[in-house]
Structures are given as C-alpha cells and as structure tokens.
Design an enzyme around this catalytic site. Structure first.
Site, mmCIF file in Angstrom:
data_model
loop_
_atom_site.group_PDB
_atom_site.id
_atom_site.type_symbol
_atom_site.label_atom_id
_atom_site.label_comp_id
_atom_site.label_asym_id
_atom_site.label_seq_id
_atom_site.Cartn_x
_atom_site.Cartn_y
_atom_site.Cartn_z
ATOM 1 N N HIS A 1 0.817 -1.211 0.000
ATOM 2 C CA HIS A 1 0.000 0.000 0.000
ATOM 3 C C HIS A 1 0.852 1.263 0.000
ATOM 4 O O HIS A 1 1.944 1.306 0.571
ATOM 5 C CB HIS A 1 -0.923 0.012 1.218
ATOM 6 C CG HIS A 1 -2.075 -0.921 1.102
ATOM 7 N ND1 HIS A 1 -3.026 -0.811 0.106
ATOM 8 C CD2 HIS A 1 -2.447 -1.991 1.856
ATOM 9 C CE1 HIS A 1 -3.940 -1.766 0.262
ATOM 10 N NE2 HIS A 1 -3.605 -2.495 1.316
ATOM 11 N N CYS B 1 0.060 1.537 -5.814
ATOM 12 C CA CYS B 1 -1.017 2.238 -6.499
ATOM 13 C C CYS B 1 -0.607 3.629 -6.971
ATOM 14 O O CYS B 1 0.287 4.258 -6.416
ATOM 15 C CB CYS B 1 -2.232 2.356 -5.592
ATOM 16 S SG CYS B 1 -2.001 3.503 -4.214
#
Length: 164
Positions: free
Chosen positions: A57, A129
């Site tokens: 993440h 991401c």
C-alpha cells in the site's frame, strides 16, 4: 525489504500463491506489510531467475510504499532472505492499467513488461497504487478489491548478493 533511498527499512514481505493484487495479496497488504505472489501465475522468490514481484500500500494501512514513485534509476532495493542479502538496482519505471488485461500481464510477466519472454536474470518489480495521480487527473475508478486504475512499478535487476 529495505529501500534506503525512500526510507523503507525492514519491511516484512509475505509470499503467497497468486498474482499481484489478487484477493490473497490484498488481505496481506491490508495488514501493513508487503505481499509477494508466487507460482505459475505469479512471480519467483528473491535471487531466482524471473520476476520477483512485491506489492504494498501507498496511501493506506501504514503506507509502507508511500514513496516508491520517488525511486530513481540506480537506487537499491535490498532483500534479506534465508541468510542472504540480494541487492537489486532500479533500472526503469512501468505504469500499467488494471482495466487492461494485457497491461496487467506485463506486470506479472517473468520478464517485466514482456509477457511470454523467457527470463535470463533475476529481476524485481516493486508495485504500488497510483491513487494520488489518478485522483489528481479526475480518475476515481477502482476494481472490486479497491485497486485504482493505475499501478506504478519500479523494475530492477539483481546486481549482487552476499551472506549475512
């Protein structure tokens, strides 16, 4: 895993059977660690010929890979496993779309970016991401697992290894 250039030190990487960012990988990442897919549809282990894939993440769950986009060619990614330190050096950046299966295949390929190519050296893909960039461009799409449309992948090659 340690990435000195962006302040990552001792990040735990958990191996699982699957592909990058599928349900098992997402569950692992949601614990604030990094995930490494293995197997026929995934990657290889550290130091092995092929693509050693690590995902984590950037904007949630402790943000362990928050600064991955800042990595430059020549920066080092250090993986410690089974008494060996593997030193990978970043060589390029590859951005892919989760909406395009052909681009997802590039991320998971044994030679990053080249599905079907036969690997000849140990490589690494650090993937996170592009939520910040997507949202800035007005793109709020995400898949069923919460992955935004784009992934930022830093690709590297193994340059050295030594025992600890």
């Amino acid at each position: 895993m340690s990435i000195p250039a962006i302040g990552v030190r001792g990040l735990r990487v958990v191996a699982y059977t699957g592909t990058a960012d599928d349900r098992p990988g997402t569950k692992i990442q949601d614990r604030g660690v990094a995930a490494s897919p293995r197997g026929k549809a995934g990657g290889v282990g550290p130091g092995e010929i092929g693509n050693f894939i690590i995902t984590g993440h950037r904007v949630s769950h402790g943000r362990p890979l928050e600064h991955v986009p800042d990595l430059q060619n020549g920066d080092h990614i250090l993986i410690t496993a089974n008494g060996t330190v593997y030193d990978y050096v970043v060589t390029r950046t590859m951005t892919i779309s989760f909406r395009k299966p052909a681009e997802k295949a590039q991320q998971n390929a044994a030679v990053p970016g080249y599905p079907g190519a036969k690997p000849t050296q140990p490589m690494i893909t650090i993937s996170t991401c592009a939520t910040i960039e997507d949202h800035a461009a007005g793109n709020f799409w995400h898949d069923a697992l919460g992955n935004p449309e784009h992934r930022i992948n830093k690709i590297g090659v193994l340059t050295a290894s030594h025992s600890v």
